[in-house]
Design an enzyme around this catalytic site. Structure first.
Site, PDB file in Angstrom:
ATOM      1  N   SER A  44       0.790  -1.120  -0.079  1.00  0.00           N
ATOM      2  CA  SER A  44       0.008  -0.028  -0.084  1.00  0.00           C
ATOM      3  C   SER A  44       0.977   1.175  -0.206  1.00  0.00           C
ATOM      4  CB  SER A  44      -0.832  -0.099   1.094  1.00  0.00           C
ATOM      5  OG  SER A  44       0.124   0.051   2.442  1.00  0.00           O
ATOM      6  N   TYR A  45       2.260   0.992   0.112  1.00  0.00           N
ATOM      7  CA  TYR A  45       3.129   2.233   0.085  1.00  0.00           C
ATOM      8  C   TYR A  45       2.482   3.293   0.983  1.00  0.00           C
ATOM      9  CZ  TYR A  45       7.179   1.888  -2.117  1.00  0.00           C
ATOM     10  OH  TYR A  45       8.670   1.597  -2.586  1.00  0.00           O
ATOM     11  N   SER A  46       1.773   2.830   1.981  1.00  0.00           N
ATOM     12  CA  SER A  46       1.575   3.739   3.386  1.00  0.00           C
ATOM     13  C   SER A  46       2.883   3.702   3.847  1.00  0.00           C
ATOM     14  CB  SER A  46       0.191   3.088   4.092  1.00  0.00           C
ATOM     15  OG  SER A  46       0.920   1.999   4.551  1.00  0.00           O
ATOM     16  N   LYS A  69       6.451 -12.140  -1.590  1.00  0.00           N
ATOM     17  CA  LYS A  69       6.391 -10.825  -1.507  1.00  0.00           C
ATOM     18  C   LYS A  69       7.752 -10.363  -1.434  1.00  0.00           C
ATOM     19  CE  LYS A  69       4.607  -9.124   2.816  1.00  0.00           C
ATOM     20  NZ  LYS A  69       3.426  -9.260   3.758  1.00  0.00           N
ATOM     21  N   LEU A 120      -0.002 -19.467  -1.389  1.00  0.00           N
ATOM     22  CA  LEU A 120      -0.675 -18.638  -2.307  1.00  0.00           C
ATOM     23  C   LEU A 120      -2.384 -18.526  -2.010  1.00  0.00           C
ATOM     24  CD1 LEU A 120      -0.988 -17.033  -5.054  1.00  0.00           C
ATOM     25  CD2 LEU A 120      -1.130 -19.330  -6.056  1.00  0.00           C
ATOM     26  N   ALA A 121      -2.696 -17.498  -2.012  1.00  0.00           N
ATOM     27  CA  ALA A 121      -4.046 -17.283  -1.293  1.00  0.00           C
ATOM     28  C   ALA A 121      -4.653 -16.768  -2.536  1.00  0.00           C
ATOM     29  CB  ALA A 121      -4.480 -16.407  -0.133  1.00  0.00           C
ATOM     30  N   GLU A 125      -8.871 -11.118  -0.781  1.00  0.00           N
ATOM     31  CA  GLU A 125      -9.140 -10.637   0.640  1.00  0.00           C
ATOM     32  C   GLU A 125     -10.555 -10.814   0.929  1.00  0.00           C
ATOM     33  OE1 GLU A 125      -5.822  -6.879   0.102  1.00  0.00           O
ATOM     34  OE2 GLU A 125      -8.136  -6.514   0.610  1.00  0.00           O
ATOM     35  N   ASP A 164      -3.368  -6.317  14.205  1.00  0.00           N
ATOM     36  CA  ASP A 164      -3.679  -5.427  13.484  1.00  0.00           C
ATOM     37  C   ASP A 164      -4.955  -6.421  12.338  1.00  0.00           C
ATOM     38  OD1 ASP A 164      -2.623  -3.448  10.388  1.00  0.00           O
ATOM     39  OD2 ASP A 164      -4.437  -3.568  11.565  1.00  0.00           O
ATOM     40  N   LYS A 166      -7.897  -7.453  10.583  1.00  0.00           N
ATOM     41  CA  LYS A 166      -9.238  -6.503   9.945  1.00  0.00           C
ATOM     42  C   LYS A 166      -9.252  -7.687   8.763  1.00  0.00           C
ATOM     43  CE  LYS A 166      -5.559  -3.860   7.667  1.00  0.00           C
ATOM     44  NZ  LYS A 166      -5.168  -2.215   7.628  1.00  0.00           N
ATOM     45  N   GLU A 168      -9.061  -6.922   5.643  1.00  0.00           N
ATOM     46  CA  GLU A 168      -8.202  -7.074   4.488  1.00  0.00           C
ATOM     47  C   GLU A 168      -7.027  -7.981   4.815  1.00  0.00           C
ATOM     48  OE1 GLU A 168      -9.229  -4.509   6.021  1.00  0.00           O
ATOM     49  OE2 GLU A 168      -8.663  -2.482   5.390  1.00  0.00           O
ATOM     50  N   ASN A 169      -6.727  -8.309   6.218  1.00  0.00           N
ATOM     51  CA  ASN A 169      -5.752  -8.992   6.508  1.00  0.00           C
ATOM     52  C   ASN A 169      -6.070 -10.621   6.646  1.00  0.00           C
ATOM     53  OD1 ASN A 169      -3.843  -7.203   6.306  1.00  0.00           O
ATOM     54  ND2 ASN A 169      -4.045  -6.763   8.640  1.00  0.00           N
ATOM     55  N   ASP A 182      -0.071 -10.816   7.038  1.00  0.00           N
ATOM     56  CA  ASP A 182       0.508  -9.338   7.714  1.00  0.00           C
ATOM     57  C   ASP A 182       0.975  -9.303   9.088  1.00  0.00           C
ATOM     58  OD1 ASP A 182      -1.204  -6.526   5.956  1.00  0.00           O
ATOM     59  OD2 ASP A 182       0.918  -7.290   6.075  1.00  0.00           O
TER      60      ASP A 182
HETATM   61  N1  LIG Z   1      -0.098 -14.848   0.372  1.00  0.00           N
HETATM   62  C1  LIG Z   1      -0.699 -13.980  -0.594  1.00  0.00           C
HETATM   63  N2  LIG Z   1      -1.721 -14.581  -1.606  1.00  0.00           N
HETATM   64  C2  LIG Z   1      -2.159 -13.824  -2.199  1.00  0.00           C
HETATM   65  N3  LIG Z   1      -2.400 -12.254  -2.116  1.00  0.00           N
HETATM   66  C3  LIG Z   1      -1.379 -11.867  -1.424  1.00  0.00           C
HETATM   67  C4  LIG Z   1      -0.771 -12.581  -0.350  1.00  0.00           C
HETATM   68  N4  LIG Z   1      -0.097 -11.766   0.426  1.00  0.00           N
HETATM   69  C5  LIG Z   1      -0.508 -10.644   0.129  1.00  0.00           C
HETATM   70  N5  LIG Z   1      -1.276 -10.607  -1.168  1.00  0.00           N
HETATM   71  C6  LIG Z   1      -1.798  -9.628  -1.778  1.00  0.00           C
HETATM   72  O1  LIG Z   1      -0.862  -8.515  -1.841  1.00  0.00           O
HETATM   73  C7  LIG Z   1      -1.335  -7.227  -1.264  1.00  0.00           C
HETATM   74  C8  LIG Z   1      -0.168  -6.529  -0.489  1.00  0.00           C
HETATM   75  O2  LIG Z   1       0.468  -7.460   0.429  1.00  0.00           O
HETATM   76  P1  LIG Z   1       0.498  -7.199   2.080  1.00  0.00           P
HETATM   77  O3  LIG Z   1      -0.757  -6.941   2.617  1.00  0.00           O
HETATM   78  O4  LIG Z   1       1.350  -8.236   2.705  1.00  0.00           O
HETATM   79  O5  LIG Z   1       1.392  -5.637   1.939  1.00  0.00           O
HETATM   80  P2  LIG Z   1       1.062  -4.499   2.848  1.00  0.00           P
HETATM   81  O6  LIG Z   1       2.093  -3.532   2.336  1.00  0.00           O
HETATM   82  O7  LIG Z   1       1.051  -4.790   4.245  1.00  0.00           O
HETATM   83  O8  LIG Z   1      -0.281  -4.057   2.125  1.00  0.00           O
HETATM   84  P3  LIG Z   1      -1.377  -3.321   2.980  1.00  0.00           P
HETATM   85  O9  LIG Z   1      -0.589  -2.485   3.833  1.00  0.00           O
HETATM   86  O10 LIG Z   1      -2.276  -2.976   1.905  1.00  0.00           O
HETATM   87  O11 LIG Z   1      -1.853  -4.485   3.726  1.00  0.00           O
HETATM   88  C9  LIG Z   1      -2.461  -7.607  -0.076  1.00  0.00           C
HETATM   89  O12 LIG Z   1      -3.454  -6.785  -0.103  1.00  0.00           O
HETATM   90  C10 LIG Z   1      -2.871  -9.069  -0.922  1.00  0.00           C
HETATM   91  O13 LIG Z   1      -4.148  -8.625  -1.681  1.00  0.00           O
END
Ligand SMILES: Nc1ncnc2c1ncn2[C@@H]1O[C@H](COP(=O)(O)OP(=O)(O)OP(=O)(O)O)[C@@H](O)[C@H]1O
Ligand SMILES: O=C(O)C[C@H](Cc1nc2cc(Cl)cc(Cl)c2[nH]1)c1ccc(Cl)cc1
Length: 332
Positions: A44-46, A69, A120-121, A125, A164, A166, A168-169, A182
């Protein structure tokens, strides 16, 4: 560009060979051992995110598919996030024996990046599915809530607080089963160095219990506004019960289609949380309402414990343990 693979990871696998002997196979993996495919997501580049992207990848030897990742080393160092990356790695390495946690197989690096090779999921989300459907019915909510709770119980048994949680995680695999991800902001409850004073049922650790600088820095972390617990806002303390507060928010959101505490900005959301200002939409199922009212309790010590949640009427008929992960996901 030639990816000179510096640090391949080594994994030792115990296997039984044709003659029934246990052999330990040493598996070495680096960037060149994978065919990289589609992008699954962007970091999310947050502030917290140092994730460049997450790619689907196939192991050239075993043809097994993974999510890899990719983290940018320069960004991690510039943003002073080394601690988070190593927390994510150490936490995932402790949580390898449960279907509800995204499994970490290897980590390796080259001169520019760090790599996490993960389950791999493919189901994406849980939040995306929830947004698409609006709300889940009770049966679906019960199914996803039960798998999330079973996974929280496992994490806590391994001394890990997620901090954390939620939608999204909560990722979903190809069989629509929960895969929690996450862990960069998780807290590992290492065995107590000093005897903790009584009344610390969940080993509450806060900024003012003389934690080391490291830990207090970890405690400076605040999760995602809508799911943050009151104790984190009031006294910067996180404990296992903080994950159960977030769990209560998630169950509410599955059934209501929105989180219980949501306001125009973070500050107003925090106000609602510490004042326990939320209300159920009309027609909200009464049994679920009763459970949520016993989770969204300001005092963490008064929140339901995991066993009490599992035996709550909302989860009536749920078979806990391995059976929970064998049953078919209800059609959404
Ligand atoms: N194991 C996985 N399998 C499939 N998709 C994944 C997996 N891990 C992460 N993703 C996808 O990649 C995106 C970013 O990964 P992740 O959440 O780990 O990074 P992040 O920088 O923490 O992003 P955010 O801050 O948005 O959660 C996730 O929102 C998810 O959609
Ligand atoms: O434990 C290991 O395997 C070794 C390294 C430790 C490590 N090396 C790093 C280099 C940089 Cl630049 C940044 C971080 Cl966070 C780093 N962490 C490592 C490699 C890859 C990943 Cl994903 C995590 C940690």
């Amino acid at each position: 560009e030639e990816w000179k693979d510096k640090g391949a990871a080594v994994e030792k696998r115990r296997e039984v060979d044709a003659n029934g002997n246990v052999v330990v196979r040493v598996v070495k993996r680096g960037v060149r051992d994978f065919n990289f495919g589609r992008t699954l997501g962007e970091g999310s580049y947050s502030t917290v995110s140092y994730v460049l992207f997450v790619l689907a990848a196939t192991d050239r030897t075993t043809l097994k598919e993974y999510a890899i990742k990719v983290l940018d080393k320069r960004h991690i160092i510039k943003e002073d996030k080394v601690k988070y990356v190593n927390i994510e790695k150490n936490t995932l390495n402790r949580l390898t024996q449960h279907p509800g946690v995204v499994r970490l197989y290897y980590t390796f690096q080259d001169e520019r990046s760090l790599y996490f090779v993960l389950d791999l999921a493919t189901g994406g989300e849980l939040l995306s599915t929830l947004k698409r459907l609006g709300t889940f019915d009770e049966e679906c909510s019960r199914y996803y809530a039960a798998q999330i709770l079973d996974t929280i119980e496992y994490m806590h048994s391994r001394g890990v607080i997620h901090r954390d949680l939620k939608p999204e995680n909560v990722l979903l695999d190809d069989k629509m089963r929960v895969k929690i991800t996450d862990f960069g902001t998780a807290k590992i409850l290492d065995p107590p160095r000093t005897p903790r004073h009584e009344g610390d049922p969940n080993g509450v650790s806060g900024g003012d219990t003389g934690d080391s600088i490291e830990e207090s820095r970890a405690n400076s972390f605040v999760g995602t506004a809508e799911y943050v617990s009151p104790e984190l806002l009031n006294d910067k303390a996180t404990c296992k019960a903080s994950d159960l507060w977030a769990f209560g928010c998630i169950v509410f959101q599955l059934l209501a289609g929105r989180p219980p505490f949501k306001a125009g900005n973070e500050y107003q959301t925090f106000q609602k949380i510490v004042n326990l200002e939320y209300e159920f939409p009309k027609g909200f199922p009464p049994v679920a309402k009763d459970l949520i009212q016993k989770l969204l309790v300001l005092d963490p010590a008064k929140r339901l414990k995991i066993d009490e949640i599992k035996s709550h009427e909302f989860f009536q008929g749920v078979e806990w343990g391995p059976a929970l992960w064998k049953r078919k996901a209800p059609r959404l």
